[in-house]
Design a protein around this motif. Structure first.
Motif, PDB file in Angstrom:
ATOM      1  N   CYS A 113      -6.869  -9.417  10.037  1.00 49.00           N
ATOM      2  CA  CYS A 113      -6.509  -9.080   8.641  1.00 49.00           C
ATOM      3  C   CYS A 113      -7.315  -7.654   8.348  1.00 49.00           C
ATOM      4  N   LEU A 114      -8.599  -7.897   8.942  1.00 49.85           N
ATOM      5  CA  LEU A 114      -9.548  -6.729   8.565  1.00 49.85           C
ATOM      6  C   LEU A 114      -8.921  -5.477   9.038  1.00 49.85           C
ATOM      7  N   ASP A 115      -8.544  -5.397  10.001  1.00 54.64           N
ATOM      8  CA  ASP A 115      -8.014  -4.057  10.959  1.00 54.64           C
ATOM      9  C   ASP A 115      -6.757  -3.766  10.118  1.00 54.64           C
ATOM     10  N   ARG A 116      -5.918  -4.724   9.666  1.00 56.23           N
ATOM     11  CA  ARG A 116      -4.760  -4.229   8.795  1.00 56.23           C
ATOM     12  C   ARG A 116      -5.174  -3.600   7.501  1.00 56.23           C
ATOM     13  N   LEU A 117      -6.323  -4.205   6.915  1.00 53.50           N
ATOM     14  CA  LEU A 117      -6.551  -3.675   5.739  1.00 53.50           C
ATOM     15  C   LEU A 117      -7.292  -2.298   5.915  1.00 53.50           C
ATOM     16  N   LYS A 118      -8.026  -1.945   6.765  1.00 47.94           N
ATOM     17  CA  LYS A 118      -8.690  -0.734   7.188  1.00 47.94           C
ATOM     18  C   LYS A 118      -7.548   0.291   7.671  1.00 47.94           C
ATOM     19  N   ARG A 119      -6.604  -0.119   8.278  1.00 46.60           N
ATOM     20  CA  ARG A 119      -5.281   0.775   8.506  1.00 46.60           C
ATOM     21  C   ARG A 119      -4.432   1.198   7.310  1.00 46.60           C
ATOM     22  N   ALA A 120      -4.609   0.212   6.454  1.00 47.86           N
ATOM     23  CA  ALA A 120      -4.035   0.610   5.109  1.00 47.86           C
ATOM     24  C   ALA A 120      -4.570   1.550   4.456  1.00 47.86           C
ATOM     25  N   VAL A 121      -6.015   1.139   4.173  1.00 45.72           N
ATOM     26  CA  VAL A 121      -6.784   2.217   3.301  1.00 45.72           C
ATOM     27  C   VAL A 121      -6.589   3.666   3.971  1.00 45.72           C
ATOM     28  N   SER A 122      -6.696   3.628   5.541  1.00 43.88           N
ATOM     29  CA  SER A 122      -6.844   4.885   6.217  1.00 43.88           C
ATOM     30  C   SER A 122      -5.438   5.669   6.035  1.00 43.88           C
ATOM     31  N   GLY A 123      -4.296   5.082   5.987  1.00 39.59           N
ATOM     32  CA  GLY A 123      -2.978   5.422   5.859  1.00 39.59           C
ATOM     33  C   GLY A 123      -2.947   5.999   4.311  1.00 39.59           C
ATOM     34  N   TRP A 124      -3.531   5.279   3.517  1.00 35.11           N
ATOM     35  CA  TRP A 124      -3.603   5.685   1.945  1.00 35.11           C
ATOM     36  C   TRP A 124      -4.202   7.070   1.936  1.00 35.11           C
ATOM     37  N   LYS A 125      -5.211   7.091   2.436  1.00 31.52           N
ATOM     38  CA  LYS A 125      -6.021   8.229   2.249  1.00 31.52           C
ATOM     39  C   LYS A 125      -5.494   9.467   3.015  1.00 31.52           C
ATOM     40  N   ASP A 126      -4.796   9.251   3.813  1.00 33.07           N
ATOM     41  CA  ASP A 126      -4.152  10.393   4.706  1.00 33.07           C
ATOM     42  C   ASP A 126      -2.826  10.895   3.918  1.00 33.07           C
ATOM     43  N   ALA A 175       0.901  -1.173  -0.027  1.00 34.27           N
ATOM     44  CA  ALA A 175      -0.027   0.208  -0.030  1.00 34.27           C
ATOM     45  C   ALA A 175       1.092   1.240  -0.058  1.00 34.27           C
ATOM     46  N   PRO A 176       1.862   1.403   0.821  1.00 36.82           N
ATOM     47  CA  PRO A 176       2.737   2.775   0.546  1.00 36.82           C
ATOM     48  C   PRO A 176       3.216   2.983  -0.751  1.00 36.82           C
ATOM     49  N   ALA A 177       3.425   2.053  -1.489  1.00 38.42           N
ATOM     50  CA  ALA A 177       3.759   2.339  -2.961  1.00 38.42           C
ATOM     51  C   ALA A 177       2.790   2.877  -3.790  1.00 38.42           C
ATOM     52  N   LEU A 178       1.532   2.715  -3.312  1.00 39.17           N
ATOM     53  CA  LEU A 178       0.358   3.186  -4.114  1.00 39.17           C
ATOM     54  C   LEU A 178      -0.084   4.606  -3.418  1.00 39.17           C
ATOM     55  N   HIS A 179       0.523   5.209  -2.434  1.00 40.31           N
ATOM     56  CA  HIS A 179      -0.014   6.270  -1.573  1.00 40.31           C
ATOM     57  C   HIS A 179      -0.082   7.668  -2.744  1.00 40.31           C
ATOM     58  N   HIS A 180       0.423   7.609  -3.714  1.00 40.04           N
ATOM     59  CA  HIS A 180       0.333   8.565  -4.717  1.00 40.04           C
ATOM     60  C   HIS A 180      -0.829   8.479  -5.719  1.00 40.04           C
ATOM     61  N   LEU A 181      -1.541   7.436  -5.691  1.00 41.08           N
ATOM     62  CA  LEU A 181      -2.585   6.999  -6.733  1.00 41.08           C
ATOM     63  C   LEU A 181      -3.827   7.155  -5.765  1.00 41.08           C
ATOM     64  N   THR A 182      -5.046   7.702  -6.479  1.00 44.79           N
ATOM     65  CA  THR A 182      -6.316   7.838  -6.014  1.00 44.79           C
ATOM     66  C   THR A 182      -6.442   6.679  -4.974  1.00 44.79           C
ATOM     67  N   PRO A 183      -6.780   6.979  -3.547  1.00 44.57           N
ATOM     68  CA  PRO A 183      -7.071   5.875  -2.611  1.00 44.57           C
ATOM     69  C   PRO A 183      -8.564   5.373  -2.794  1.00 44.57           C
ATOM     70  N   PRO A 184      -8.774   4.385  -2.296  1.00 43.56           N
ATOM     71  CA  PRO A 184     -10.404   3.914  -2.148  1.00 43.56           C
ATOM     72  C   PRO A 184     -10.999   4.983  -1.175  1.00 43.56           C
ATOM     73  N   PHE A 185     -12.379   5.145  -1.555  1.00 34.82           N
ATOM     74  CA  PHE A 185     -12.954   5.896  -0.538  1.00 34.82           C
ATOM     75  C   PHE A 185     -13.354   5.257   0.898  1.00 34.82           C
ATOM     76  N   ASN A 186     -13.362   3.535   1.004  1.00 33.48           N
ATOM     77  CA  ASN A 186     -13.496   3.271   2.084  1.00 33.48           C
ATOM     78  C   ASN A 186     -13.058   1.773   1.712  1.00 33.48           C
ATOM     79  N   ALA A 187     -12.835   1.023   3.035  1.00 35.46           N
ATOM     80  CA  ALA A 187     -12.941  -0.532   2.878  1.00 35.46           C
ATOM     81  C   ALA A 187     -14.298  -0.797   3.613  1.00 35.46           C
ATOM     82  N   THR A 188     -15.057  -1.786   2.544  1.00 33.91           N
ATOM     83  CA  THR A 188     -16.476  -1.991   3.011  1.00 33.91           C
ATOM     84  C   THR A 188     -16.701  -3.566   2.618  1.00 33.91           C
ATOM     85  N   ARG A 189     -17.265  -3.835   3.787  1.00 40.71           N
ATOM     86  CA  ARG A 189     -17.706  -5.480   3.667  1.00 40.71           C
ATOM     87  C   ARG A 189     -18.900  -5.330   2.646  1.00 40.71           C
ATOM     88  N   ILE A 190     -18.800  -6.388   1.884  1.00 39.33           N
ATOM     89  CA  ILE A 190     -20.133  -6.411   0.851  1.00 39.33           C
ATOM     90  C   ILE A 190     -21.464  -6.882   1.725  1.00 39.33           C
TER      91      ILE A 190
END
Length: 679
Positions: free
Chosen positions: A516-529, A447-462
């Protein structure tokens, strides 16, 4: 006939209702002398609330986007059930931990006020003595529309109340009609065919001396050519029995899709408080259905309901429609509702829009496998905002969805959208049967390698949606479905009826583990920030490629690729490649291309955040630098830039995070007669 069409909250306040715009145009085509008025009750609601209480755009926007939690529909549940403080405790318990207290308190306040607004808007509708009152209902409009229909019927029992829209498709429409007796008719399917037929039947009934009969049943309704012959219609016979006519097997052909008539919406928007909140947009449709869904229905998608068959308008006609609406309403922002881009439009519709000379700003939904030149074509046509079906970056999870793309293709889209300058909207979805933590671990690592690309709005369970393969085929994994819990706080109905009425369903949580879900949400949150502060670009100067990096997770800032093999491999990685295919193509032109060297190069670039790898493929993640042509003109100046940090030159693997701020390397580019571009 006097016909009133109503657009209730929580529809978007920056756009007119496409459904009602189409119906109005269609009714006027069939009945030129009819009076057809559209009540923009979503705008009325904004003005009513701001007059009675403090209310902001952010609060409306939150409610309008909270359909999946039931937050917005519960607000109108007291009005629907005619009981004050309807299920307040249950609502607080179910949603309290998910919503900030100020928004929760606002929901309770709006809940108390909703019956007053419903009475006011219904009284205004009834004051015009309408013969027919039609409500469109999609997503979070159901409770508000039903509450208002009940109130209209109390003020004007002679008026026929009609419902249509996505919430009325298939069994949902029959259940709505069956459970709410103040709804006289439900139109299931494409209303521009059925609604005029219903009006004809009602008009014929009035002509037989049943004036004012409304929904109570007329002498001709059971006969041939009456209501029983209207496909998909739900109605009541003379004995009060609910009848649901079979729906059409085939959808309307594209030539039957009419241009919407928006009447006074834009003037009404300008006079509304909403006019000071958001600029309005024109809404158009170029197609219906989904050509991908016809072949491979995405497992989680419930869109298109009964009619998946893809149909698109003639491209010239569609362009004429867009430009005609733009010229008529003097609005350049256009929202296209198509679920997927007709690929033929890339060489037909898009060039014609570009040639129009208008500075259009269009929003379009696309499949995520489009390439950079295709994105450039769309951008040149004015399509600057795209909703892309990215949804995940793991090829294995994407295969479970039946998306027809890979993780590297999705990253390519994110990268190329940055190059082209397109705004992008996407969500990271998880919770699919068969996925595992391993499908997310590698993505979180990168995820840190993608921080310059548009992040997802959120991580969402279907959520399981009606009409989706997950709903229709329990063998895919969701075998114990029940109506989503929030519906019980909105409707006073037994579970069996809710199961027919609603669109969303609860199921046991599948897929990733909580850790794993906690890790994914932290990754998405860090990406957005990080996104607004990060940049990675490359400039291809012919004999060399220069990369510039500002991402804080990596210590290098300038990389000058001069080795011919490295230049060749980087260019190949503009598209996804496996290491084997890279070796084969590179070896065809470079004698020093070996498996060991390709492997070492890919490992080094991954540690530097230059490449993304998934599913046995890799792709570089550096968008093309802005003003690359200007850099090429003055490329010789790059030779005088100070060399890379010795530590970077000596080590193929940069550490994940710098221990101290690296010394920035400045690349000076000069040019005359040009303007700056975006960074």
């Amino acid at each position: 006939m006097r016909i009133v069409l109503v657009d209730m909250p929580w529809s978007a306040i920056d756009a007119p209702s496409l459904a009602l715009g189409i119906l109005k145009r269609r009714v006027l085509d069939v009945f030129p002398n009819a009076s057809v008025d559209v009540v923009h009750a979503n705008l009325d609601y904004v003005d009513w609330l701001t007059a009675h209480t403090g209310f902001t755009f952010e609060e409306y926007d939150f409610c309008a986007s909270s359909y999946f939690s039931g937050h917005s529909e519960w607000i109108f549940s007291a009005a629907l059930n005619e009981q004050p403080h309807w299920n307040v405790r249950e609502f607080n318990e179910s949603i309290g931990e998910k919503v900030p207290e100020p928004l929760l308190a606002k929901a309770r306040e709006l809940h108390e006020l909703a019956p007053r607004f419903v009475r006011d808007i219904a009284a205004r509708i009834a004051a015009g003595a309408p013969d027919v009152v039609g409500f469109t209902t999609t997503f979070a409009q159901n409770a508000a529309a039903l509450a208002t229909a009940r109130a209209v019927k109390s003020f004007a029992p002679y008026a026929a109340t009609v419902f249509g829209g996505a919430n009325c498709d298939g069994p949902q429409g029959a259940a709505l009609h069956r459970n709410f007796p103040f709804v006289d008719f439900v139109v299931r399917g494409e209303g521009e065919a059925t609604f005029p037929q219903l009006l004809t039947a009602l008009r014929h009934g009035d002509g037989d001396g049943d004036e004012g009969d409304g929904g109570s049943g007329s002498s001709d309704r059971d006969g041939e050519g009456g209501l029983s012959g209207i496909s998909g219609l739900c109605w009541r016979d003379s004995g009060g029995r609910c009848v649901a006519n079979p729906m059409e097997d085939k959808p309307l052909p594209p030539g039957a899709l009419v241009t919407p008539e928006y009447g006074d919406y834009f003037d009404r928007h300008a006079r509304s408080t909403a006019g000071s909140w958001v600029e309005p947009r024109i809404v158009v449709e170029g197609s219906r259905g989904c050509w991908w869904g016809e072949k491979h229905h995405c497992a989680f998608c419930g869109l298109n309901g009964s009619f998946m068959e893809f149909r698109s308008k003639n491209p010239q006609r569609f362009v004429d429609e867009i430009l005609g609406l733009v010229e008529r309403y003097r609005i350049l922002d256009v929202w296209v509702t198509d679920n997927i881009l007709d690929m033929a439009y890339l060489t037909s519709m898009a060039p014609r829009l570009q040639e129009s000379g208008y500075d259009l700003r269009l929003c379009y939904e696309i499949k995520s496998n489009l390439r950079r030149e295709q994105l450039r074509t769309l951008s040149a046509a004015g399509i600057g905002y795209i909703q892309a079906g990215v949804e995940n970056l793991s090829s294995r999870v994407l295969q479970l969805m039946d998306k027809g793309v890979t993780g590297c293709q999705n990253v390519r889209l994110l990268r190329d959208a940055e190059t082209v300058g397109m705004n992008l909207n996407w969500n990271y979805l998880y919770g699919f049967p068969g996925e595992s933590d391993e499908d997310y671990d590698a993505i979180c690592d990168q995820a840190p390698a993608l921080h310059h690309l548009t992040p997802p709005f959120n991580a969402t369970r279907i959520k399981v949606e009606r009409f989706s393969p997950y709903f229709d085929q329990p063998e895919l994994g969701f075998d114990e479905l029940r109506p989503a819990a929030h519906y019980r706080h909105i409707y006073d109905l037994p579970e069996s009826e809710l199961a027919e009425l609603v669109y969303l369903f609860d199921s046991r949580d599948l897929g990733v583990s909580p850790s794993c879900l906690d890790r994914l949400k932290r990754a998405v949150s860090g990406w957005k920030d990080a996104y607004l502060h990060c940049r990675l670009t490359h400039c291809d100067l012919g004999d060399r490629i220069v990369l510039v990096d500002t991402r804080p997770g990596f210590v290098w800032r300038l990389l000058d690729l001069t080795d011919p093999l490295e230049v060749a491999v980087f260019r190949l990685l503009d598209m996804p490649h496996s290491p084997a295919s890279l070796l084969r193509k590179a070896a065809a032109r470079h004698e020093d291309a070996t498996e060991e060297r390709i492997t070492e190069l890919l490992d080094r670039w991954r540690h530097m955040g230059i490449v993304f790898t998934d599913g046995g493929q890799c792709i570089h993640v550096a968008p093309v630098a802005a003003n690359q042509d200007l850099m090429r003109l003055d490329g010789s100046r790059l030779h005088s830039a100070e060399p890379l940090a010795p530590a970077l030159a000596a080590s193929p693997a940069a550490p994940a995070a710098p221990t101290s701020a690296p010394t920035p390397v400045t690349v000076t580019v000069t040019a005359t007669g040009g303007t700056g571009g975006t960074g």
